[in-house]
Design an enzyme around this catalytic site. Structure first.
Site, PDB file in Angstrom:
ATOM      1  N   HIS A 268       0.877  -1.187   0.000  1.00 49.87           N
ATOM      2  CA  HIS A 268       0.000   0.000   0.000  1.00 49.87           C
ATOM      3  C   HIS A 268       0.913   1.235   0.000  1.00 49.87           C
ATOM      4  CE1 HIS A 268      -3.450   2.438   0.661  1.00 49.87           C
ATOM      5  NE2 HIS A 268      -3.790   2.096   1.893  1.00 49.87           N
ATOM      6  N   HIS A 307      -2.257  -2.107  -9.697  1.00 47.88           N
ATOM      7  CA  HIS A 307      -3.253  -1.562  -8.777  1.00 47.88           C
ATOM      8  C   HIS A 307      -4.482  -2.454  -8.811  1.00 47.88           C
ATOM      9  CE1 HIS A 307      -5.920   1.335  -6.842  1.00 47.88           C
ATOM     10  NE2 HIS A 307      -4.819   1.904  -6.411  1.00 47.88           N
ATOM     11  N   ASP A 363       2.666   5.712  -6.494  1.00 48.12           N
ATOM     12  CA  ASP A 363       3.912   5.592  -5.744  1.00 48.12           C
ATOM     13  C   ASP A 363       5.152   5.500  -6.625  1.00 48.12           C
ATOM     14  OD1 ASP A 363       2.760   5.591  -3.176  1.00 48.12           O
ATOM     15  OD2 ASP A 363       2.100   3.529  -3.467  1.00 48.12           O
TER      16      ASP A 363
HETATM   17  N1  CMC Z   1       5.081  -6.417 -10.419  1.00 49.47           N
HETATM   18  C1  CMC Z   1       4.986  -7.601 -11.048  1.00 49.47           C
HETATM   19  N2  CMC Z   1       3.851  -8.299 -11.193  1.00 49.47           N
HETATM   20  C2  CMC Z   1       2.748  -7.776 -10.660  1.00 49.47           C
HETATM   21  C3  CMC Z   1       2.754  -6.559  -9.984  1.00 49.47           C
HETATM   22  C4  CMC Z   1       3.972  -5.868  -9.872  1.00 49.47           C
HETATM   23  N3  CMC Z   1       4.050  -4.691  -9.253  1.00 49.47           N
HETATM   24  N4  CMC Z   1       1.502  -6.273  -9.555  1.00 49.47           N
HETATM   25  C5  CMC Z   1       0.739  -7.298  -9.940  1.00 49.47           C
HETATM   26  N5  CMC Z   1       1.495  -8.211 -10.618  1.00 49.47           N
HETATM   27  C6  CMC Z   1       1.032  -9.449 -11.230  1.00 49.47           C
HETATM   28  C7  CMC Z   1       0.734 -10.509 -10.195  1.00 49.47           C
HETATM   29  O1  CMC Z   1       1.872 -11.282  -9.927  1.00 49.47           O
HETATM   30  C8  CMC Z   1      -0.373 -11.288 -10.859  1.00 49.47           C
HETATM   31  O2  CMC Z   1       0.209 -12.105 -11.849  1.00 49.47           O
HETATM   32  P1  CMC Z   1      -0.408 -13.598 -12.124  1.00 49.47           P
HETATM   33  O3  CMC Z   1      -1.797 -13.324 -12.673  1.00 49.47           O
HETATM   34  O4  CMC Z   1       0.520 -14.208 -13.098  1.00 49.47           O
HETATM   35  O5  CMC Z   1      -0.437 -14.294 -10.792  1.00 49.47           O
HETATM   36  C9  CMC Z   1      -1.162 -10.212 -11.607  1.00 49.47           C
HETATM   37  O6  CMC Z   1      -0.219  -9.163 -11.865  1.00 49.47           O
HETATM   38  C10 CMC Z   1      -2.335  -9.646 -10.816  1.00 49.47           C
HETATM   39  O7  CMC Z   1      -1.828  -9.116  -9.606  1.00 49.47           O
HETATM   40  P2  CMC Z   1      -2.544  -9.254  -8.195  1.00 49.47           P
HETATM   41  O8  CMC Z   1      -1.480  -9.383  -7.153  1.00 49.47           O
HETATM   42  O9  CMC Z   1      -3.605 -10.320  -8.259  1.00 49.47           O
HETATM   43  O10 CMC Z   1      -3.262  -7.852  -8.091  1.00 49.47           O
HETATM   44  P3  CMC Z   1      -3.866  -7.214  -6.772  1.00 49.47           P
HETATM   45  O11 CMC Z   1      -4.986  -6.362  -7.214  1.00 49.47           O
HETATM   46  O12 CMC Z   1      -4.159  -8.264  -5.759  1.00 49.47           O
HETATM   47  O13 CMC Z   1      -2.650  -6.344  -6.191  1.00 49.47           O
HETATM   48  C11 CMC Z   1      -1.171  -4.548  -5.829  1.00 49.47           C
HETATM   49  C12 CMC Z   1      -2.531  -4.973  -6.379  1.00 49.47           C
HETATM   50  C13 CMC Z   1      -1.087  -3.033  -5.845  1.00 49.47           C
HETATM   51  C14 CMC Z   1      -1.017  -5.023  -4.369  1.00 49.47           C
HETATM   52  C15 CMC Z   1      -0.053  -5.174  -6.707  1.00 49.47           C
HETATM   53  O14 CMC Z   1      -0.176  -4.697  -8.030  1.00 49.47           O
HETATM   54  C16 CMC Z   1       1.332  -4.883  -6.165  1.00 49.47           C
HETATM   55  O15 CMC Z   1       1.815  -5.611  -5.291  1.00 49.47           O
HETATM   56  N6  CMC Z   1       2.021  -3.814  -6.682  1.00 49.47           N
HETATM   57  C17 CMC Z   1       3.318  -3.425  -6.142  1.00 49.47           C
HETATM   58  C18 CMC Z   1       3.147  -2.638  -4.838  1.00 49.47           C
HETATM   59  C19 CMC Z   1       2.616  -1.243  -5.101  1.00 49.47           C
HETATM   60  O16 CMC Z   1       3.098  -0.522  -5.970  1.00 49.47           O
HETATM   61  N7  CMC Z   1       1.641  -0.837  -4.279  1.00 49.47           N
HETATM   62  C20 CMC Z   1       1.046   0.513  -4.350  1.00 49.47           C
HETATM   63  C21 CMC Z   1      -0.374   0.461  -4.826  1.00 49.47           C
HETATM   64  S1  CMC Z   1      -1.030   2.058  -5.317  1.00 49.47           S
HETATM   65  C22 CMC Z   1      -1.028   3.088  -3.949  1.00 49.47           C
HETATM   66  C23 CMC Z   1      -1.524   2.505  -2.709  1.00 49.47           C
HETATM   67  O17 CMC Z   1      -2.536   1.825  -2.660  1.00 49.47           O
HETATM   68  O18 CMC Z   1      -0.887   2.775  -1.700  1.00 49.47           O
END
Ligand code: CMC
Length: 438
Positions: A268, A307, A363
């Site tokens: 987050h 996201h 971010d």
């Molecule tokens: N790098 C590489 N792969 C990713 C990333 C990433 N940053 N984000 C998602 N994926 C992949 C993930 O591995 C999955 O792949 P597969 O379908 O092969 O398993 C697919 O994309 C879908 O991801 P998810 O984890 O199911 O998506 P989610 O909605 O549960 O997670 C998230 C959203 C923001 C937690 C995630 O994208 C993430 O961990 N991003 C990096 C951390 C980040 O930048 N967080 C800030 C978010 S925005 C501001 C805030 O909220 O604070």
């Protein structure tokens, strides 16, 4: 005939049920009537991580993740970022309308009057180690503040609620600045209510021996824009925490402390700190392809990308990219921006990221600006928490006034052991314990 309904046939019983659809949503409680018999509890929905569950009705922030649209109270984020001050946006989020000029003057004065901290809070801060993480300090001092105001639990009283809201918005920059100076061992600078919200914060952070600190207007405006962009983002992890904790009628200081804890996680708000560490690790453009390969192999994440809701470019990241260039005119270019831009370019043309609709989020670029302005990475999430306090409190107050409000209490699907009889300790074997995963 009203066709805004859903007909469900339960193949276990062959019975059909009609449930209303409103705002593209059915009520989960309408499923409870679907039973196999009088002893059956009724149908529930299973939605870990709330991927497809609306937890409330809200009139504060509109987000269309597919189109990349973000609006506060109907106003596009781009217009607010260009034309407003942060406290003007705070007023909008809390009251639903932009203030008139008299209302804004009065609001500015009210918030700035509440920037001072009780001296005991200062002493409380002295107890932290010099290397305590600022987010840990913020969580605990905000929670500690609840003990300073006897009226804090009077959440049913509208005036009292507003007082706590103004107190929290006023005090957050002071707490953040004190935590910053504590780590450096510098004497605390007390708030100056004659300054703007962001200039006062910068004064408390960076004033040394000069009689009056003059914040660079480009940098204070940049901070103002960053604060506006971070002020609210509907039902994200920390806001949902705010609503869940607040639903038990906990006081708003304790509730905000819980929301800050949720924000601190690297998935987050903590992601902005991680992005900087990642860019430093990548080091130079030549290392980007190897780094991207590691991401695609699932060995690590590209922090600042992806996201839950945005499946398009995060509009906040677009604005932050512009602000970065303005900041660099004053501070000089942070070389990490070039690595970030190249990472973005390569990622956005790569099948892995395209297929998963992974774009830069808020971010990805914010930390690069913060660092150019003189903040250390461990301060970045605090810079997210100060403005988000406004969103948390607007959402908290909206929840308090919601006639449908009840304590947040999800259900579960129980997957544990069936009823079994107690085994005396002398008769238990390791094998028994392994069986139940002890
Ligand atoms: N790098 C590489 N792969 C990713 C990333 C990433 N940053 N984000 C998602 N994926 C992949 C993930 O591995 C999955 O792949 P597969 O379908 O092969 O398993 C697919 O994309 C879908 O991801 P998810 O984890 O199911 O998506 P989610 O909605 O549960 O997670 C998230 C959203 C923001 C937690 C995630 O994208 C993430 O961990 N991003 C990096 C951390 C980040 O930048 N967080 C800030 C978010 S925005 C501001 C805030 O909220 O604070």
């Amino acid at each position: 005939m009203d066709n805004h309904t859903l007909t469900i046939t339960d193949n276990r019983t062959q019975k059909s049920y009609e449930v209303p659809i409103s705002h593209g949503t059915i009520r989960a409680m309408d499923l409870r009537q679907i039973k196999t018999g009088p002893e059956d509890f009724g149908l529930m929905t299973y939605d870990p991580a709330f991927m497809n569950t609306a937890s409330c009705q809200s009139a504060i922030t509109y987000l269309d993740g597919d189109a990349g649209i973000l609006r506060y109270r109907g106003y596009p984020i781009e217009q607010l970022a260009e034309k407003c001050t942060f406290l003007e946006v705070a007023y909008l989020l809390l009251n639903g309308e932009l203030p008139t000029s008299d209302q804004l003057d009065e609001w500015n004065c009210r918030v700035m009057r509440h920037t001072m901290l009780h001296e005991n809070v200062r002493k409380f801060m002295d107890g932290f180690h010099h290397d305590a993480h600022p987010m840990g300090m913020l969580i605990s001092t905000v929670a500690a503040l609840s003990t300073f105001y006897p009226d804090v639990r009077n959440i049913a009283d509208a005036r009292c609620r507003r007082k706590q809201i103004v107190r929290l918005i006023g005090k957050m920059p002071t707490l953040a600045a004190f935590s910053y100076r504590h780590r450096l061992g510098r004497p605390y600078v007390y708030p100056d209510p004659d300054l703007s919200y962001t200039q006062n914060y910068m004064n408390m952070l960076w004033r040394k021996t000069e009689p009056k600190y003059a914040a660079n207007p480009v940098l204070s405006r940049a901070l103002e824009v960053l604060f506006i962009l971070h002020a609210d983002h509907e039902q994200n992890c920390s806001t949902s925490t705010m609503r869940a904790v607040g639903s038990s009628n906990a006081d708003p200081f304790s509730t905000t402390a819980a929301a800050i804890a949720a924000l601190s996680g690297p998935l987050h708000g903590g992601a902005n700190e991680e992005v900087l560490r990642m860019l430093d690790e990548v080091g130079s453009k030549e290392h980007i392809p190897a780094f991207i390969e590691q991401v695609k192999e699932g060995k690590r994440k590209l922090m600042g990308f992806g996201h839950r809701v945005y499946k398009n470019y995060d509009p906040r990241a677009r604005i932050i990219k512009q602000v970065a260039e303005e900041v660099f005119e004053v501070t000089g270019r942070n070389p990490r921006i070039d690595i970030a831009l190249e990472l973005e370019k390569i990622a956005l043309s790569d099948e892995y990221f395209i297929k998963r609709k992974l774009y830069p989020n808020v971010d990805f670029y914010s930390g690069i600006i913060y660092q150019a302005m003189g903040f250390t990475p461990d301060q970045f999430t605090v810079l997210f928490g100060i403005p988000r306090t406004v969103g948390w409190l607007a959402q908290w107050e909206e929840m308090m006034l919601d006639p449908e409000r009840k304590i947040a209490r999800p259900r579960q699907i129980y997957t544990g052991a069936d009823k079994r009889d107690f085994v005396p300790i002398t008769l238990r074997s390791v094998h028994d314990r392994e069986l139940v995963g002890a």
